[in-house]
Structure formats: structure tokens, C-alpha cells
Design a protein around this motif. Structure first.
Motif, PDB file in Angstrom:
ATOM      1  N   LEU A 197     -25.174   2.357 -60.966  1.00 48.32           N
ATOM      2  CA  LEU A 197     -26.091   1.930 -62.015  1.00 48.32           C
ATOM      3  C   LEU A 197     -27.320   1.255 -61.415  1.00 48.32           C
ATOM      4  CD1 LEU A 197     -26.909   1.500 -64.917  1.00 48.32           C
ATOM      5  CD2 LEU A 197     -25.390  -0.479 -65.018  1.00 48.32           C
ATOM      6  N   ARG A 198     -27.098   0.388 -60.440  1.00 47.33           N
ATOM      7  CA  ARG A 198     -28.245  -0.292 -59.813  1.00 47.33           C
ATOM      8  C   ARG A 198     -29.161   0.711 -59.114  1.00 47.33           C
ATOM      9  NH1 ARG A 198     -23.903  -4.014 -57.866  1.00 47.33           N
ATOM     10  NH2 ARG A 198     -23.740  -5.686 -59.414  1.00 47.33           N
ATOM     11  N   ALA A 199     -28.563   1.677 -58.422  1.00 47.35           N
ATOM     12  CA  ALA A 199     -29.374   2.690 -57.740  1.00 47.35           C
ATOM     13  C   ALA A 199     -30.135   3.547 -58.745  1.00 47.35           C
ATOM     14  CB  ALA A 199     -28.477   3.560 -56.866  1.00 47.35           C
ATOM     15  N   SER A 200     -29.512   3.846 -59.878  1.00 46.79           N
ATOM     16  CA  SER A 200     -30.166   4.647 -60.917  1.00 46.79           C
ATOM     17  C   SER A 200     -31.314   3.889 -61.569  1.00 46.79           C
ATOM     18  CB  SER A 200     -29.145   5.073 -61.970  1.00 46.79           C
ATOM     19  OG  SER A 200     -28.127   5.865 -61.407  1.00 46.79           O
ATOM     20  N   VAL A 240     -21.335   7.237 -80.296  1.00 46.70           N
ATOM     21  CA  VAL A 240     -21.139   6.258 -81.376  1.00 46.70           C
ATOM     22  C   VAL A 240     -21.734   4.892 -81.035  1.00 46.70           C
ATOM     23  CG1 VAL A 240     -19.111   7.405 -82.340  1.00 46.70           C
ATOM     24  CG2 VAL A 240     -18.800   5.643 -80.593  1.00 46.70           C
ATOM     25  N   THR A 241     -21.959   4.594 -79.760  1.00 46.94           N
ATOM     26  CA  THR A 241     -22.640   3.344 -79.387  1.00 46.94           C
ATOM     27  C   THR A 241     -23.669   3.622 -78.303  1.00 46.94           C
ATOM     28  OG1 THR A 241     -21.236   2.635 -77.535  1.00 46.94           O
ATOM     29  CG2 THR A 241     -20.482   2.060 -79.764  1.00 46.94           C
ATOM     30  N   SER A 242     -24.598   2.687 -78.153  1.00 51.25           N
ATOM     31  CA  SER A 242     -25.626   2.822 -77.118  1.00 51.25           C
ATOM     32  C   SER A 242     -26.036   1.449 -76.601  1.00 51.25           C
ATOM     33  CB  SER A 242     -26.857   3.538 -77.677  1.00 51.25           C
ATOM     34  OG  SER A 242     -27.928   3.514 -76.746  1.00 51.25           O
ATOM     35  N   LEU A 243     -26.217   1.373 -75.295  1.00 49.03           N
ATOM     36  CA  LEU A 243     -26.791   0.198 -74.644  1.00 49.03           C
ATOM     37  C   LEU A 243     -28.170   0.610 -74.153  1.00 49.03           C
ATOM     38  CD1 LEU A 243     -25.994  -2.758 -73.597  1.00 49.03           C
ATOM     39  CD2 LEU A 243     -25.743  -1.637 -71.369  1.00 49.03           C
ATOM     40  N   GLY A 244     -29.211   0.060 -74.781  1.00 47.44           N
ATOM     41  CA  GLY A 244     -30.563   0.547 -74.557  1.00 47.44           C
ATOM     42  C   GLY A 244     -31.252   0.009 -73.323  1.00 47.44           C
ATOM     43  N   PRO A 245     -32.470   0.503 -73.059  1.00 50.76           N
ATOM     44  CA  PRO A 245     -33.227   0.105 -71.865  1.00 50.76           C
ATOM     45  C   PRO A 245     -33.471  -1.398 -71.767  1.00 50.76           C
ATOM     46  CG  PRO A 245     -34.205   2.047 -72.864  1.00 50.76           C
ATOM     47  CD  PRO A 245     -33.161   1.564 -73.821  1.00 50.76           C
ATOM     48  N   GLU A 246     -33.687  -2.071 -72.914  1.00 49.96           N
ATOM     49  CA  GLU A 246     -33.982  -3.502 -72.864  1.00 49.96           C
ATOM     50  C   GLU A 246     -32.807  -4.289 -72.286  1.00 49.96           C
ATOM     51  OE1 GLU A 246     -32.072  -2.332 -76.626  1.00 49.96           O
ATOM     52  OE2 GLU A 246     -33.854  -1.625 -75.566  1.00 49.96           O
ATOM     53  N   ASP A 247     -31.580  -3.865 -72.594  1.00 51.42           N
ATOM     54  CA  ASP A 247     -30.412  -4.557 -72.044  1.00 51.42           C
ATOM     55  C   ASP A 247     -30.176  -4.197 -70.581  1.00 51.42           C
ATOM     56  OD1 ASP A 247     -29.539  -6.135 -74.229  1.00 51.42           O
ATOM     57  OD2 ASP A 247     -28.764  -4.354 -75.214  1.00 51.42           O
ATOM     58  N   HIS A 248     -30.658  -3.047 -70.156  1.00 45.63           N
ATOM     59  CA  HIS A 248     -30.560  -2.678 -68.748  1.00 45.63           C
ATOM     60  C   HIS A 248     -31.546  -3.467 -67.891  1.00 45.63           C
ATOM     61  CE1 HIS A 248     -28.363   0.882 -70.237  1.00 45.63           C
ATOM     62  NE2 HIS A 248     -27.936   1.038 -68.996  1.00 45.63           N
ATOM     63  N   VAL A 269     -29.252 -10.967 -69.583  1.00 42.49           N
ATOM     64  CA  VAL A 269     -28.080 -10.413 -70.280  1.00 42.49           C
ATOM     65  C   VAL A 269     -27.385  -9.375 -69.394  1.00 42.49           C
ATOM     66  CG1 VAL A 269     -28.909 -10.867 -72.613  1.00 42.49           C
ATOM     67  CG2 VAL A 269     -29.574  -8.738 -71.476  1.00 42.49           C
ATOM     68  N   ALA A 270     -27.364  -9.654 -68.093  1.00 46.68           N
ATOM     69  CA  ALA A 270     -26.779  -8.701 -67.141  1.00 46.68           C
ATOM     70  C   ALA A 270     -25.309  -8.423 -67.436  1.00 46.68           C
ATOM     71  CB  ALA A 270     -26.941  -9.231 -65.715  1.00 46.68           C
ATOM     72  N   SER A 319     -20.808  -3.412 -70.900  1.00 44.45           N
ATOM     73  CA  SER A 319     -20.452  -3.133 -72.287  1.00 44.45           C
ATOM     74  C   SER A 319     -20.856  -1.709 -72.632  1.00 44.45           C
ATOM     75  CB  SER A 319     -21.147  -4.112 -73.235  1.00 44.45           C
ATOM     76  OG  SER A 319     -22.489  -3.718 -73.481  1.00 44.45           O
ATOM     77  N   ALA A 320     -20.451  -1.272 -73.818  1.00 47.94           N
ATOM     78  CA  ALA A 320     -20.867   0.039 -74.324  1.00 47.94           C
ATOM     79  C   ALA A 320     -22.041  -0.092 -75.285  1.00 47.94           C
ATOM     80  CB  ALA A 320     -19.697   0.722 -75.032  1.00 47.94           C
ATOM     81  N   GLY A 321     -22.606  -1.292 -75.401  1.00 49.64           N
ATOM     82  CA  GLY A 321     -23.729  -1.507 -76.286  1.00 49.64           C
ATOM     83  C   GLY A 321     -23.291  -1.768 -77.717  1.00 49.64           C
ATOM     84  N   THR A 322     -24.127  -1.390 -78.661  1.00 46.07           N
ATOM     85  CA  THR A 322     -23.872  -1.624 -80.081  1.00 46.07           C
ATOM     86  C   THR A 322     -23.811  -0.284 -80.818  1.00 46.07           C
ATOM     87  OG1 THR A 322     -26.247  -1.873 -80.455  1.00 46.07           O
ATOM     88  CG2 THR A 322     -24.982  -3.889 -80.059  1.00 46.07           C
ATOM     89  N   PRO A 323     -23.204  -0.255 -82.003  1.00 43.69           N
ATOM     90  CA  PRO A 323     -23.108   1.018 -82.732  1.00 43.69           C
ATOM     91  C   PRO A 323     -24.484   1.606 -83.034  1.00 43.69           C
ATOM     92  CG  PRO A 323     -21.606  -0.603 -83.665  1.00 43.69           C
ATOM     93  CD  PRO A 323     -22.470  -1.341 -82.689  1.00 43.69           C
ATOM     94  N   ILE A 324     -24.587   2.938 -82.925  1.00 45.48           N
ATOM     95  CA  ILE A 324     -25.831   3.598 -83.310  1.00 45.48           C
ATOM     96  C   ILE A 324     -25.918   3.625 -84.833  1.00 45.48           C
ATOM     97  CG2 ILE A 324     -25.829   5.010 -81.220  1.00 45.48           C
ATOM     98  CD1 ILE A 324     -25.013   7.413 -83.026  1.00 45.48           C
ATOM     99  N   SER A 325     -27.041   4.059 -85.341  1.00 44.55           N
ATOM    100  CA  SER A 325     -27.214   4.194 -86.787  1.00 44.55           C
ATOM    101  C   SER A 325     -26.111   5.069 -87.363  1.00 44.55           C
ATOM    102  CB  SER A 325     -28.572   4.818 -87.097  1.00 44.55           C
ATOM    103  OG  SER A 325     -29.624   4.002 -86.648  1.00 44.55           O
TER     104      SER A 325
END
Length: 534
Positions: free
Chosen positions: A305-308, A329-337, A342-343, A348-354
């Protein structure tokens, strides 16, 4: 948790899908409104929306001439090829379903899937022609094997021998048109019946959250037997975005494709991304067109993940999903990356999508659990499959009477609403009354420089009932010292979570989709004992 209410209207360049639409009606809409716009590219093959619609309607006529109609199944055994997508679209038009076969399966498993689907027609790519010929007498319902591509191609003649169909089947939103098979880590695969309504709901939800518009360019890199391939293709098709399909997920070729085709959205798996970070000159390529790189389907090791992140920048969306829910069903977006504050959310798997609601329930009682309480992840969404093909008992075990999908994954939701997937419920280790989730241990051990691959299992212990054991593969050029690895774990984990022993293996057993077969690792340790190995 946000939700979307799709309408029939077009909002700017983002087409919002009517929940009563069918896949066929959307294809007709795109071909009518934008006949000369490019719909799909595959190597040197280019199809406009009008050409794609014409081919699908000819294929629908050809299927009908073969006696294939509502409720029937056809199958594909091939690497990625436009014919598979065309077949799914033609099935949608005539009320049939395309059962896409995992080409990585062993021959007996391939036979099982084709026979389970009761496929009447089998499309076979050149790489699998010999294997299909050897299995032909075991395929109970297949009337015809149709070669696709290569010197022996019969698909184009099959399609072009018929006039375009003019009478589409009056499909209901909950009719199945694609049947994808689960991984089968604990037994034979099950055919998840994916519907017009479910697939288009998934497309609407993901497009809304990932800002996918009809002028975007979507790379279909993953195999079409997986939701990461087929559902991603239909995500683009539903919005009218251009699809660029790769036959195989070659790391360097996919990176080159980004700049050459102006790719804006893609889905990759962590193992592929790890290989991409090692491609010579990867950092010198142009990724400026990319707006969303989704990754998922297996855990992402933090070093990868760090290399990516260093290679691609803040474009990453970690996604969690399942075949039974048509994909994400869930997404962890660029802002959290990107935010170091919030490292901790990176695991996590993020939060539920719409359009998706997630709760954590007690796996035994179904009782809803509170913040940070571990249990089973339950999913409520209009993306769900209609059930498992001809397996009502398995369907009832997976989907409750009020529509909740029991994922089989263990996890919890924190106070901020982030979903943390700890492990499969069946993989949880109960040691001295404490619940231990192997994924938590694996994330720590994967950080050790001597470890290239790792799986943690529970093994019998006279005092504690069972205790964690680490099964590891050494990193390239490294040697694993079991005692040093256990000491490293003690620095980062509570003592009851630390592996008590370490086995160093040449490789970990995996199923054809790459998931580790922990049942095979556990089995020798539980012979004659009560714990199940599945």
C-alpha cells in the motif's frame, strides 16, 4: 450512511439509472443517442455503441436459433474477450443467463460449474480448446462448443449468420442475466444469480461515489469470471463510459494502457499492484488521467500500500465487496489514504457506499451489536443477488427473510462508522475464551522484512483449546527465523494473539482465485479432533 434514489434523468454528463431499467434498455438508449461514439476497445478491436448493439442483437437471434431462451444458461471458458460481454448482453435480451467459468479451476471443477449451470452452449477461447475437447464427454447439457478467437474461430460466423433481433424479451428487474460462481474455499462453488436490478443498482451506487461519468474511460483489467471484471464492465456500460478491456492483467501493459487510452477508472487487486510497483520505469509513466484506482478482493499488505501510494498518489479507493452483492459495498477514499492523522483507517474497509447499509450482528443470535463490538458483517442493499442457482437452502442460510446478506466475514464498526474486516467467521480462533482474528496477526507479521507471504491458523492446545500458528513463506532472498518472528509479534500484539509456533513453507495453498486455503493448512492439526476444518 448516504443513499441514492436513481431517476430516469441525465444529470450533466453523469447518467443516473432508473431502477426499473434493464440492461437491454440502457444499451438501446446509448446506441440511439450516441451511435458513433466508441463503446469498447480490445487491442485492435473497436466497437461503437451502434456496432455493439447490432452485434448483441445478432447474437440474440443466433442464441434463439440454438433453442436457448428464458431461464436457460450458456457458459464461457476464456480469458477476457468482448464476446463474453456481448454474450451477457444477448442473454439479457432473451431472458437467459451467462455463467462465466473461472478458467483457473481444475478440470473436475470446470466440469462441475458447467454442469451445475446446465449450460446449453459453451464458448471456448483458443487457450482452452484442448482442455474443453478432453472434457466434452463429461458436459451433460452442452449441445455445442463454439470456438472464439484464434485460427479456429466460429463465433463471428455464428453471430453474422443471423439478422439483428427485433423483439427483446420482456425482462423483469429481478431476472438473472449473469451467473458468477463463488470461490469455493470450503466446497463446490455456488452460482450467484445477478440480476438487472442488482447490477444496475451497483452501477448507480459506485458511479455516484466514484464520480464516474459517461465521458470517462474505464479499464477492465480483471477476469470477467469475477465481479471485479464483469461488474466493472457493466458499471461502465450502464453509465455509457468507454470500456478498454485487457485480455490478461499484465502489470506493465496495464500501466502503459493508462496513458495511451486516457484511463480514468480501474480496479486492480493487491498482488497485481505489488507487481506494478516493481515494473522498471513505473514511476516515469503518466498517470495524470487517473481519477480512481480501486483495489480489493484480498488484503492489501501495508508495504504494498505504501509503495502504491508513492507510485500513484492520492487516487486510491480500497473497496470491500462480494459476488452476492454484485461487487462493492464499502470504500475507503483517497482522503483517508492521504491523511496521516487517520492512518489507522488504512486497515479498515472504509464506509458503506451509497445505497448500502452495514451492521454487525451476533453470528449465533442475529442480535445487532454496538460500536467496536466484534461480530458478523451483515449487508442490506438493492444490489443483492436473487439467490444461489438451484440451492434454496444455501440461499436461505446467506440471505435473511428481511433481505440482509450474512457475509460470513467477521469485523466491527468504529465510532466514526468505519468498517473493519477482521477475518472470516469460520477462521476465528478461540483461545482461552478470547476471540483472536488471524487477519490482525497477519497484518503485523507481513511487516517483517523476512516474510513474503503469511497465513495464521488455529491449532489444538491442551491448555487454551487452540492457539495461533503462523504459516509463512520467506521473502525473496530472505530467511525466516521462527523465534525472531515470534519475538517481533510480541512487540506489536497482546500475548494471547501472538503465534506460538511458526511453520516455514515454500508456498501457501490457494484456490484458483488466489484465496488462501486455510482449511488445508488446518486439516493435519485437527485430525481426530472436534474443530471443523472448513
Amino acid at each position: 450512511m448516504a443513499s441514492v434514489t436513481p431517476t430516469a434523468e441525465s444529470q450533466g454528463s453523469h447518467f443516473v439509472i432508473d431502477p426499473n431499467s434493464t440492461v437491454s434498455s440502457l444499451l438501446r438508449k446509448h446506441s440511439s443517442e450516441r451511435p458513433d461514439d466508441e463503446a469498447l476497445r480490445f487491442g485492435e478491436v473497436v466497437r461503437t455503441w451502434a456496432e455493439l448493439d447490432d452485434r448483441v442483437r445478432r447474437l440474440a437471434s443466433a442464441l434463439r436459433a440454438e433453442g436457448i431462451g428464458p431461464g436457460d444458461r450458456v457458459a464461457v471458458l476464456d480469458l477476457n474477450h468482448p464476446s463474453c460481454l456481448e454474450l451477457s448482453l444477448a442473454c439479457a435480451r432473451i431472458g437467459a443467463a451467462n455463467a462465466v467459468v473461472n478458467f483457473r479451476l481444475a478440470p473436475p471443477e470446470i466440469v462441475y460449474v458447467i454442469n451445475d449451470a446446465q449450460a446449453k452452449l459453451l464458448l471456448v477461447g483458443p487457450e482452452f480448446a484442448g482442455a474443453a475437447a478432453g472434457l466434452r464427454d463429461k458436459l451433460e447439457t452442452v449441445r455445442r462448443v463454439l470456438p472464439v478467437g484464434g485460427d479456429a474461430d466460429e463465433y463471428e460466423a455464428f453471430l453474422n449468420a443471423h439478422e439483428p433481433d427485433t423483439e427483446p424479451y420482456d425482462a423483469a428487474p429481478d431476472d438473472c442475466f449473469v451467473q458468477l460462481y463463488t470461490s469455493g474455499t470450503t466446497g463446490f462453488p455456488k452460482g450467484a444469480m445477478l440480476t438487472h436490478a442488482g447490477m444496475l443498482a451497483h452501477a448507480a451506487h459506485v458511479a455516484a461515489d466514484f464520480e464516474l461519468r459517461r465521458d470517462d474511460v474505464v479499464q477492465v483489467a480483471m477476469p470477467l469470471f469475477h465481479v471485479g471484471g464483469t461488474s466493472y464492465a457493466f458499471l461502465a456500460l450502464a453509465q455509457g463510459a468507454r470500456i478498454v478491456m485487457a485480455r490478461m492483467p499484465d502489470p506493465a501493459a496495464l500501466l502503459d494502457m493508462v496513458a495511451a487510452e486516457g484511463i480514468t477508472h480501474t480496479f486492480w487487486v493487491p498482488a497485481l499492484m505489488g507487481a506494478m510497483t516493481q515494473v522498471p520505469g513505473a514511476a516515469d509513466r503518466d498517470y495524470s488521467s487517473m481519477r480512481a484506482i480501486s483495489y480489493g478482493a484480498s488484503p492489501m499488505p501495508l508495504p504494498v500500500l505504501r509503495a502504491s501510494l508513492e507510485l500513484f498518489g492520492p487516487r486510491l479507493h480500497q473497496v470491500y465487496g462480494m459476488t452476492e452483492a454484485c461487487g462493492v459495498v464499502t470504500s475507503l477514499g483517497p482522503e483517508d489514504h492521504a491523511d496521516p492523522a487517520v492512518a489507522h483507517r488504512l486497515v479498515s474497509a472504509g464506509t458503506p457506499i451509497s445505497g448500502v447499509t452495514i451492521e454487525v450482528r451476533d453470528p449465533a443470535t442475529g442480535e445487532r451489536l454496538g460500536t467496536d463490538e466484534p461480530g458478523e458483517i451483515w449487508v442490506l442493499t438493492d444490489q443483492l443477488m436473487s439467490g444461489y442457482w438451484q440451492k434454496p437452502e444455501a440461499t436461505a442460510a446467506a440471505v435473511t427473510a428481511d433481505g440482509w446478506l450474512r457475509s460470513g466475514d467477521g469485523g466491527h464498526i468504529d465510532a466514526d462508522g468505519y468498517v473493519f474486516i477482521t477475518d472470516r467467521i469460520k477462521d476465528m480462533i478461540v483461545s482461552g475464551g478470547e476471540n483472536v482474528y488471524p487477519a490482525e496477526i497477519e497484518r503485523v507479521l507481513a511487516e517483517h522484512p523476512s516474510v513474503g507471504d503469511v497465513a495464521v491458523i488455529g491449532v489444538p492446545d491442551e491448555r487454551w483449546g487452540e492457539v495461533p500458528k503462523a504459516c509463512v513463506v520467506a521473502a525473496r532472498g530472505a530467511t525466516v527465523d521462527p523465534e525472531a518472528l515470534i519475538a517481533y509479534a510480541r512487540e506489536h500484539l497482546a500475548s494471547f494473539k501472538c503465534p506460538k509456533t511458526v511453520d516455514v513453507l515454500d508456498e501457501l495453498p490457494r484456490n484458483p482465485t488466489g484465496k488462501i486455503l486455510k482449511k488445508d493448512l488446518r486439516a493435519p492439526h485437527w485430525v481426530g479432533r472436534e474443530r471443523s476444518t472448513v
